[in-house]
Motif scaffolding. Sequence first.
Motif, PDB file in Angstrom:
ATOM      1  N   GLY A 231       0.965  -0.993  -0.013  1.00  0.00           N
ATOM      2  CA  GLY A 231       0.035   0.017   0.021  1.00  0.00           C
ATOM      3  C   GLY A 231       0.787   1.242   0.082  1.00  0.00           C
ATOM      4  O   GLY A 231       0.424   2.345  -0.273  1.00  0.00           O
ATOM      5  N   ASN A 232       2.086   1.097   0.303  1.00  0.00           N
ATOM      6  CA  ASN A 232       3.060   2.313   0.434  1.00  0.00           C
ATOM      7  C   ASN A 232       3.872   2.384  -0.919  1.00  0.00           C
ATOM      8  O   ASN A 232       5.063   2.295  -0.734  1.00  0.00           O
ATOM      9  N   ASP A 233       3.288   2.112  -2.225  1.00  0.00           N
ATOM     10  CA  ASP A 233       3.901   2.227  -3.439  1.00  0.00           C
ATOM     11  C   ASP A 233       5.204   1.144  -3.396  1.00  0.00           C
ATOM     12  O   ASP A 233       6.250   1.539  -3.728  1.00  0.00           O
ATOM     13  N   GLN A 234       5.073  -0.001  -2.913  1.00  0.00           N
ATOM     14  CA  GLN A 234       5.766  -1.162  -3.029  1.00  0.00           C
ATOM     15  C   GLN A 234       6.954  -0.817  -2.136  1.00  0.00           C
ATOM     16  O   GLN A 234       8.369  -0.961  -2.561  1.00  0.00           O
ATOM     17  N   GLU A 235       6.912  -0.226  -0.744  1.00  0.00           N
ATOM     18  CA  GLU A 235       7.738  -0.093   0.080  1.00  0.00           C
ATOM     19  C   GLU A 235       8.606  -1.160   0.322  1.00  0.00           C
ATOM     20  O   GLU A 235       8.256  -2.457   0.310  1.00  0.00           O
ATOM     21  N   SER A 236       9.972  -1.161   0.466  1.00  0.00           N
ATOM     22  CA  SER A 236      10.703  -2.586   0.804  1.00  0.00           C
ATOM     23  C   SER A 236      11.229  -2.204   2.322  1.00  0.00           C
ATOM     24  O   SER A 236      11.552  -1.022   2.656  1.00  0.00           O
ATOM     25  N   LEU A 237      11.531  -3.202   3.234  1.00  0.00           N
ATOM     26  CA  LEU A 237      12.281  -3.126   4.322  1.00  0.00           C
ATOM     27  C   LEU A 237      13.677  -3.418   4.312  1.00  0.00           C
ATOM     28  O   LEU A 237      13.968  -4.513   3.420  1.00  0.00           O
ATOM     29  N   ALA A 238      14.592  -2.915   4.643  1.00  0.00           N
ATOM     30  CA  ALA A 238      15.982  -3.185   4.841  1.00  0.00           C
ATOM     31  C   ALA A 238      16.273  -3.530   6.363  1.00  0.00           C
ATOM     32  O   ALA A 238      15.782  -3.078   7.157  1.00  0.00           O
ATOM     33  N   GLY A 239      17.392  -4.418   6.387  1.00  0.00           N
ATOM     34  CA  GLY A 239      17.727  -4.791   7.753  1.00  0.00           C
ATOM     35  C   GLY A 239      17.190  -6.150   8.436  1.00  0.00           C
ATOM     36  O   GLY A 239      17.517  -6.247   9.349  1.00  0.00           O
ATOM     37  N   LEU A 240      16.584  -6.876   7.573  1.00  0.00           N
ATOM     38  CA  LEU A 240      15.976  -8.213   7.793  1.00  0.00           C
ATOM     39  C   LEU A 240      16.740  -9.221   7.852  1.00  0.00           C
ATOM     40  O   LEU A 240      16.757 -10.477   8.312  1.00  0.00           O
ATOM     41  N   TYR A 241      18.057  -8.947   7.120  1.00  0.00           N
ATOM     42  CA  TYR A 241      18.775 -10.205   6.675  1.00  0.00           C
ATOM     43  C   TYR A 241      20.207  -9.885   7.283  1.00  0.00           C
ATOM     44  O   TYR A 241      20.817  -9.024   6.995  1.00  0.00           O
ATOM     45  N   PRO A 242      20.480 -10.479   8.770  1.00  0.00           N
ATOM     46  CA  PRO A 242      21.830 -10.156   9.044  1.00  0.00           C
ATOM     47  C   PRO A 242      23.232 -10.429   8.512  1.00  0.00           C
ATOM     48  O   PRO A 242      23.935  -9.249   8.757  1.00  0.00           O
ATOM     49  N   SER A 243      23.105 -11.004   7.652  1.00  0.00           N
ATOM     50  CA  SER A 243      24.438 -11.163   6.960  1.00  0.00           C
ATOM     51  C   SER A 243      24.437 -10.171   5.828  1.00  0.00           C
ATOM     52  O   SER A 243      25.391  -9.973   5.219  1.00  0.00           O
ATOM     53  N   ASN A 244      23.221  -9.423   5.474  1.00  0.00           N
ATOM     54  CA  ASN A 244      23.172  -8.620   4.478  1.00  0.00           C
ATOM     55  C   ASN A 244      22.369  -7.137   4.938  1.00  0.00           C
ATOM     56  O   ASN A 244      20.974  -7.420   4.255  1.00  0.00           O
ATOM     57  N   PRO A 245      22.702  -6.607   5.610  1.00  0.00           N
ATOM     58  CA  PRO A 245      21.611  -5.419   6.234  1.00  0.00           C
ATOM     59  C   PRO A 245      21.079  -4.668   5.133  1.00  0.00           C
ATOM     60  O   PRO A 245      20.150  -4.159   5.531  1.00  0.00           O
ATOM     61  N   GLY A 246      21.763  -4.521   4.163  1.00  0.00           N
ATOM     62  CA  GLY A 246      21.354  -3.420   2.716  1.00  0.00           C
ATOM     63  C   GLY A 246      20.263  -4.013   2.262  1.00  0.00           C
ATOM     64  O   GLY A 246      19.734  -3.480   1.315  1.00  0.00           O
ATOM     65  N   ARG A 247      20.209  -5.389   2.165  1.00  0.00           N
ATOM     66  CA  ARG A 247      19.210  -6.106   1.266  1.00  0.00           C
ATOM     67  C   ARG A 247      17.891  -5.734   1.824  1.00  0.00           C
ATOM     68  O   ARG A 247      17.526  -5.685   2.821  1.00  0.00           O
ATOM     69  N   LYS A 248      16.974  -5.554   0.943  1.00  0.00           N
ATOM     70  CA  LYS A 248      15.615  -5.001   0.954  1.00  0.00           C
ATOM     71  C   LYS A 248      14.594  -5.816   0.359  1.00  0.00           C
ATOM     72  O   LYS A 248      14.792  -6.698  -0.581  1.00  0.00           O
ATOM     73  N   THR A 249      13.630  -6.135   1.079  1.00  0.00           N
ATOM     74  CA  THR A 249      12.414  -7.031   0.555  1.00  0.00           C
ATOM     75  C   THR A 249      11.087  -6.294   0.805  1.00  0.00           C
ATOM     76  O   THR A 249      11.049  -5.576   1.752  1.00  0.00           O
ATOM     77  N   SER A 250      10.112  -6.509  -0.191  1.00  0.00           N
ATOM     78  CA  SER A 250       8.910  -6.175   0.084  1.00  0.00           C
ATOM     79  C   SER A 250       7.817  -7.304   0.202  1.00  0.00           C
ATOM     80  O   SER A 250       6.806  -7.250   0.459  1.00  0.00           O
ATOM     81  N   SER A 251       8.525  -8.571   0.506  1.00  0.00           N
ATOM     82  CA  SER A 251       7.769  -9.705   0.878  1.00  0.00           C
ATOM     83  C   SER A 251       8.441 -10.377   2.022  1.00  0.00           C
ATOM     84  O   SER A 251       8.887 -11.468   1.986  1.00  0.00           O
ATOM     85  N   PRO A 252       8.629  -9.770   3.206  1.00  0.00           N
ATOM     86  CA  PRO A 252       9.162 -10.551   4.243  1.00  0.00           C
ATOM     87  C   PRO A 252       8.545 -11.671   4.766  1.00  0.00           C
ATOM     88  O   PRO A 252       7.005 -11.750   4.760  1.00  0.00           O
ATOM     89  N   THR A 253       9.202 -12.721   5.219  1.00  0.00           N
ATOM     90  CA  THR A 253       8.383 -13.850   6.125  1.00  0.00           C
ATOM     91  C   THR A 253       8.250 -13.371   7.426  1.00  0.00           C
ATOM     92  O   THR A 253       9.006 -12.436   8.002  1.00  0.00           O
TER      93      THR A 253
END
Length: 166
Positions: free
Chosen positions: A26-48
């Motif tokens: 709903g926020n124009d395909q916003e992505s979250l970064a910081g969910l992957y400890p080995s790659n903090p810059g990695r973004k995802t819009s489909s987090p588990t």
Amino acid sequence: GLVLLSMIALRLITLIEFVVRRGLFGNDQESLAGLYPSNPGRKTSSPTTERLLDVFEGVTLHRFENHREVWVQVTPLSPLQRRIVQLMELPEDVIFCRNVFIYLRPEAIRAITERFERALAPSGFLFLGHAETLWGVPTRFELRQVQEAFFYQLGAEDGDRVVQSR
């Protein structure tokens, strides 16, 4: 019993994932970064759900008590944790504190309500147990009633404290 508990847990896990993904979409395909400890810059819009909950692993609640005082400390949330809470649509304007104050002295209750005042959004709500009250405790919370239910609402300006009386 165990099957029912498992079904509830599965529904909760599915719901967390769905609500967060819906918020991101709903926020124009916003992505979250910081969910992957080995790659903090990695973004995802489909987090588990697992990744979302892992972010809260270090959050703790500590209660310290001596013969005169009680201190309660909660780990402050990071910006990522706060964003996930927002996406999960959890209210920031309600605190439920049931059956706690009945065991505390007025000084401890006052200290805790002052923390609640700082934590709540303006005009936020505080729900106590049915046997609890803020009578005699200087606070910014004002007593409210809806039908047979009593609760408190943050109302007085910062610095103004009122003493509830019978």
